[in-house]
Structure formats: C-alpha cells, structure tokens
Write a protein that holds these residues in place. Structure first.
Motif, PDB file in Angstrom:
ATOM      1  N   LEU A 115     -14.186  60.023  12.532  1.00  0.00           N
ATOM      2  CA  LEU A 115     -13.665  59.625  11.221  1.00  0.00           C
ATOM      3  C   LEU A 115     -13.089  58.219  11.290  1.00  0.00           C
ATOM      4  O   LEU A 115     -13.317  57.397  10.395  1.00  0.00           O
ATOM      5  N   GLY A 116     -12.328  57.935  12.341  1.00  0.00           N
ATOM      6  CA  GLY A 116     -11.776  56.597  12.498  1.00  0.00           C
ATOM      7  C   GLY A 116     -12.862  55.546  12.610  1.00  0.00           C
ATOM      8  O   GLY A 116     -12.804  54.497  11.948  1.00  0.00           O
ATOM      9  N   LEU A 117     -13.876  55.807  13.423  1.00  0.00           N
ATOM     10  CA  LEU A 117     -14.976  54.859  13.597  1.00  0.00           C
ATOM     11  C   LEU A 117     -15.753  54.661  12.299  1.00  0.00           C
ATOM     12  O   LEU A 117     -16.070  53.521  11.916  1.00  0.00           O
ATOM     13  N   ASN A 118     -16.061  55.741  11.601  1.00  0.00           N
ATOM     14  CA  ASN A 118     -16.799  55.640  10.343  1.00  0.00           C
ATOM     15  C   ASN A 118     -16.007  54.878   9.285  1.00  0.00           C
ATOM     16  O   ASN A 118     -16.568  54.107   8.494  1.00  0.00           O
ATOM     17  N   THR A 119     -14.695  55.088   9.263  1.00  0.00           N
ATOM     18  CA  THR A 119     -13.853  54.400   8.280  1.00  0.00           C
ATOM     19  C   THR A 119     -13.770  52.915   8.577  1.00  0.00           C
ATOM     20  O   THR A 119     -13.907  52.076   7.668  1.00  0.00           O
ATOM     21  N   LEU A 120     -13.550  52.549   9.832  1.00  0.00           N
ATOM     22  CA  LEU A 120     -13.498  51.133  10.192  1.00  0.00           C
ATOM     23  C   LEU A 120     -14.838  50.452   9.911  1.00  0.00           C
ATOM     24  O   LEU A 120     -14.874  49.310   9.441  1.00  0.00           O
ATOM     25  N   TYR A 121     -15.935  51.148  10.184  1.00  0.00           N
ATOM     26  CA  TYR A 121     -17.262  50.591   9.898  1.00  0.00           C
ATOM     27  C   TYR A 121     -17.431  50.373   8.386  1.00  0.00           C
ATOM     28  O   TYR A 121     -17.942  49.336   7.956  1.00  0.00           O
ATOM     29  N   CYS A 124     -15.548  47.364   7.163  1.00  0.00           N
ATOM     30  CA  CYS A 124     -16.221  46.125   7.570  1.00  0.00           C
ATOM     31  C   CYS A 124     -17.496  45.849   6.791  1.00  0.00           C
ATOM     32  O   CYS A 124     -17.754  44.714   6.389  1.00  0.00           O
ATOM     33  N   HIS A 125     -18.305  46.869   6.568  1.00  0.00           N
ATOM     34  CA  HIS A 125     -19.681  46.641   6.151  1.00  0.00           C
ATOM     35  C   HIS A 125     -20.062  47.211   4.787  1.00  0.00           C
ATOM     36  O   HIS A 125     -21.117  46.842   4.264  1.00  0.00           O
ATOM     37  N   HIS A 126     -19.291  48.109   4.209  1.00  0.00           N
ATOM     38  CA  HIS A 126     -19.645  48.678   2.914  1.00  0.00           C
ATOM     39  C   HIS A 126     -19.021  47.873   1.786  1.00  0.00           C
ATOM     40  O   HIS A 126     -17.877  47.422   1.889  1.00  0.00           O
ATOM     41  N   ASP A 127     -19.753  47.711   0.718  1.00  0.00           N
ATOM     42  CA  ASP A 127     -19.231  47.012  -0.452  1.00  0.00           C
ATOM     43  C   ASP A 127     -18.564  48.027  -1.382  1.00  0.00           C
ATOM     44  O   ASP A 127     -19.017  48.297  -2.487  1.00  0.00           O
ATOM     45  N   LYS A 128     -17.485  48.612  -0.866  1.00  0.00           N
ATOM     46  CA  LYS A 128     -16.760  49.644  -1.601  1.00  0.00           C
ATOM     47  C   LYS A 128     -15.320  49.202  -1.841  1.00  0.00           C
ATOM     48  O   LYS A 128     -14.744  48.443  -1.056  1.00  0.00           O
ATOM     49  N   ASP A 129     -14.744  49.680  -2.930  1.00  0.00           N
ATOM     50  CA  ASP A 129     -13.336  49.426  -3.198  1.00  0.00           C
ATOM     51  C   ASP A 129     -12.502  50.005  -2.057  1.00  0.00           C
ATOM     52  O   ASP A 129     -12.703  51.142  -1.640  1.00  0.00           O
ATOM     53  N   ARG A 131      -9.575  51.063  -2.028  1.00  0.00           N
ATOM     54  CA  ARG A 131      -8.822  52.253  -2.441  1.00  0.00           C
ATOM     55  C   ARG A 131      -9.642  53.519  -2.245  1.00  0.00           C
ATOM     56  O   ARG A 131      -9.111  54.565  -1.858  1.00  0.00           O
ATOM     57  N   LEU A 132     -10.935  53.425  -2.500  1.00  0.00           N
ATOM     58  CA  LEU A 132     -11.826  54.578  -2.318  1.00  0.00           C
ATOM     59  C   LEU A 132     -11.925  54.937  -0.839  1.00  0.00           C
ATOM     60  O   LEU A 132     -11.822  56.114  -0.468  1.00  0.00           O
ATOM     61  N   LEU A 133     -12.118  53.942   0.016  1.00  0.00           N
ATOM     62  CA  LEU A 133     -12.233  54.190   1.452  1.00  0.00           C
ATOM     63  C   LEU A 133     -10.942  54.791   2.006  1.00  0.00           C
ATOM     64  O   LEU A 133     -10.971  55.733   2.801  1.00  0.00           O
ATOM     65  N   LYS A 134      -9.834  54.247   1.585  1.00  0.00           N
ATOM     66  CA  LYS A 134      -8.528  54.714   2.050  1.00  0.00           C
ATOM     67  C   LYS A 134      -8.276  56.161   1.628  1.00  0.00           C
ATOM     68  O   LYS A 134      -7.845  56.991   2.430  1.00  0.00           O
ATOM     69  N   ALA A 135      -8.547  56.483   0.378  1.00  0.00           N
ATOM     70  CA  ALA A 135      -8.302  57.835  -0.124  1.00  0.00           C
ATOM     71  C   ALA A 135      -9.193  58.856   0.572  1.00  0.00           C
ATOM     72  O   ALA A 135      -8.737  59.948   0.931  1.00  0.00           O
ATOM     73  N   ALA A 136     -10.462  58.524   0.755  1.00  0.00           N
ATOM     74  CA  ALA A 136     -11.376  59.448   1.431  1.00  0.00           C
ATOM     75  C   ALA A 136     -10.922  59.687   2.868  1.00  0.00           C
ATOM     76  O   ALA A 136     -10.957  60.824   3.364  1.00  0.00           O
ATOM     77  N   PHE A 137     -10.500  58.637   3.544  1.00  0.00           N
ATOM     78  CA  PHE A 137      -9.983  58.769   4.907  1.00  0.00           C
ATOM     79  C   PHE A 137      -8.763  59.683   4.935  1.00  0.00           C
ATOM     80  O   PHE A 137      -8.665  60.592   5.773  1.00  0.00           O
ATOM     81  N   ARG A 210     -21.122  60.638   4.999  1.00  0.00           N
ATOM     82  CA  ARG A 210     -21.371  60.475   3.568  1.00  0.00           C
ATOM     83  C   ARG A 210     -20.104  60.551   2.723  1.00  0.00           C
ATOM     84  O   ARG A 210     -20.180  60.545   1.499  1.00  0.00           O
ATOM     85  N   ILE A 211     -18.948  60.609   3.346  1.00  0.00           N
ATOM     86  CA  ILE A 211     -17.723  60.853   2.580  1.00  0.00           C
ATOM     87  C   ILE A 211     -17.348  59.691   1.660  1.00  0.00           C
ATOM     88  O   ILE A 211     -16.543  59.866   0.744  1.00  0.00           O
ATOM     89  N   PHE A 212     -17.923  58.508   1.880  1.00  0.00           N
ATOM     90  CA  PHE A 212     -17.605  57.359   1.030  1.00  0.00           C
ATOM     91  C   PHE A 212     -18.663  57.120  -0.036  1.00  0.00           C
ATOM     92  O   PHE A 212     -18.577  56.145  -0.780  1.00  0.00           O
ATOM     93  N   SER A 213     -19.649  58.010  -0.137  1.00  0.00           N
ATOM     94  CA  SER A 213     -20.789  57.798  -1.030  1.00  0.00           C
ATOM     95  C   SER A 213     -20.557  58.401  -2.405  1.00  0.00           C
ATOM     96  O   SER A 213     -21.231  59.353  -2.821  1.00  0.00           O
ATOM     97  N   PHE A 214     -19.594  57.853  -3.121  1.00  0.00           N
ATOM     98  CA  PHE A 214     -19.342  58.293  -4.490  1.00  0.00           C
ATOM     99  C   PHE A 214     -18.724  57.141  -5.263  1.00  0.00           C
ATOM    100  O   PHE A 214     -18.263  56.151  -4.690  1.00  0.00           O
ATOM    101  N   LEU A 215     -18.736  57.259  -6.585  1.00  0.00           N
ATOM    102  CA  LEU A 215     -18.186  56.237  -7.464  1.00  0.00           C
ATOM    103  C   LEU A 215     -17.205  56.877  -8.431  1.00  0.00           C
ATOM    104  O   LEU A 215     -17.345  58.048  -8.801  1.00  0.00           O
TER     105      LEU A 215
END
Length: 254
Positions: A115-121, A124-129, A131-137, A210-215
């Motif tokens: 989870l830590g590795l996927n979140t840091l990746y 770095c590399h996803h064009d996501k808000d 806030r979305l990444l933080k909340a999912a983590f 896939r936990i960050f794949s939503f809008l």
C-alpha cells in the motif's frame, strides 16, 4: 551474527554523527526494522543511494546483540519526483509517518508495504487530485489495521441508507437521517452523500493496484477527504505531525 537480505522501504531517516544514519525500514517479511548505516552520508559510500526517505531497495542486514547494521544495499526506486513538488513531498511525508506509526516489528506486513509503495508511486506518476490519493490511502490503512467500516446499511434500522447520510467516526458505521433524529448519538458524526459512500465502498473492496481508479465531484471529494482523515485520527488516536505541513502547503498558508 545473523545476516539476511530483504526488500524494504525507508520510512524514516535520522542523521548520526558526521557520516552515519539510523533508518527505519518497512519490510514485508519482518515488518518495521531499525538499522544503522555506517558512512552513508559520504558521497563515496555504496549505501548512499538507498539511505534516504522513500527509497525502496534490497538491504543486506547483519544482526548482533539485537542491533542491526546495513552491510550493503541496492536501490530499486527512490520516488525522486516527490522532491520536485512541495505538495507531493508533504503528502509523501504524511504517508511515511502513518506507515511508521501503524506498522509493527517482527510481523509480516506485506499488504501495508505494498500500500505504501502503490501510494508513493501514485503520488509521483498519477495525474490525480492529492486529496483523492490521501483519502484512499487512509481508508485502506484502516481496513488493514482491522478498522473496516460497516457500509452495508444503517446500523440502527438495517435499511439501505438514503440521504441524508451520516458516518459515525468512532463506531465506523452508517446512520440514516431518520435514525439520526431518533437516536442522538454522543459519538462524532460526519454528513456524507451517496457518491462519497460509493467511493468508500470502492476503495475498501477494489484490488490493491486499483484503489485510486475513481473520480468524484469537488463536493464529494471534500467530503471524502475530511471523513477519511478524521476517521484515521479517531481510530488510531494519533495526531500526525506531518498533517499540519501538508495542509499548510496544499491550502497555500505556508
């Protein structure tokens, strides 16, 4: 003297003396480890590349009398792009602090490390808000810790919840508007919409990658961001120091 090699993520670094460091590593096999790295602040050191926060690599460690020392290391990923954006760096520091707080020693922590590795990746590399990444983590961390919320139905009447909806931060369950009026709970409640509820259900059940794949709309994203952060703080009873800096840079108050 015991010697072992394992892949691990650096979640804390501390300078010692003029050239050494004390690192905290998060590994899948042995959980959280505190290791000393001699001479790694010297530019000629073979361990310099792996001895900074966010570095992920293979570490060969020797253990003697309960003290662990890095013998050699090889870098796989350093998440360099985190350092190019102050907001991303602030969120990365928060992720590392949460991992440091919730991980355990001498225990298997495969899912937490991934989870830590996927979140840091993603940072770095996803064009996501962010806030979305933080909340999912945050939500996924709580699920791994055993604080999986019950989002199936209203906890009082057992009916599929309909607007207005409320989430109990302490109990980790839902309350519909009707039951909220009949039962005035003393526990902290957060009002949420249907889209926020759907996003929470998705994050908690989706495959790890896939936990960050939503809008979400701006309003729902703000709801999710507030809820996930407060839920994590409530359940862990921890005030994370890096959160103040994260909010200061993302809200432009630094």
């Amino acid at each position: 003297m015991e010697e072992f090699t394992l892949p691990a993520l650096v979640i804390r670094e501390c300078d010692i003396g003029e050239q050494d460091k004390l690192l905290t590593l998060l590994s899948a096999q042995r959980g959280k480890l505190t290791v000393k790295v001699h001479g790694c602040r010297n530019i000629k050191s073979k361990n310099m590349a792996c001895s900074s926060l966010f570095c992920y690599g293979n570490f060969t460690v020797t253990e003697k009398n309960g003290r662990m020392t890095v013998k050699e290391s090889s870098l796989q990923e350093n998440f360099f792009d985190l350092r190019m954006d102050v907001c991303k760096l602030a969120l990365g520091n928060y992720v590392a602090e949460v991992l440091l707080s919730v991980s355990t020693e001498e225990n298997e922590e495969t899912e937490l490390m991934l989870l830590g590795l996927n979140t840091l990746y993603a940072i770095c590399h996803h064009d996501k808000d962010l806030r979305l990444l933080k909340a999912a983590f945050e939500l996924r961390v709580l699920a791994l810790l055993g604080f999986m919320p019950d989002l199936s139905s209203c906890s009082d009447c057992s009916e599929e919840p309909a607007a207005p909806l409320f989430f109990d931060l302490q109990e980790g369950n839902l309350l519909c508007g009707s039951c909220r009026q009949l039962n005035l709970r003393q526990t902290p409640l957060v009002s949420i919409g249907n889209d926020t509820l759907s996003a929470m259900r998705y994050v908690l059940t989706a495959p790890a990658k896939r936990i960050f794949s939503f809008l979400l709309s701006e309003q729902s994203l703000e709801e999710l961001s507030l809820l996930a952060e407060r839920f994590l703080i409530t359940q862990t009873e921890t005030n994370f120091k890096s959160l103040k800096f994260y909010h200061s840079v993302t809200q432009g108050t630094i």
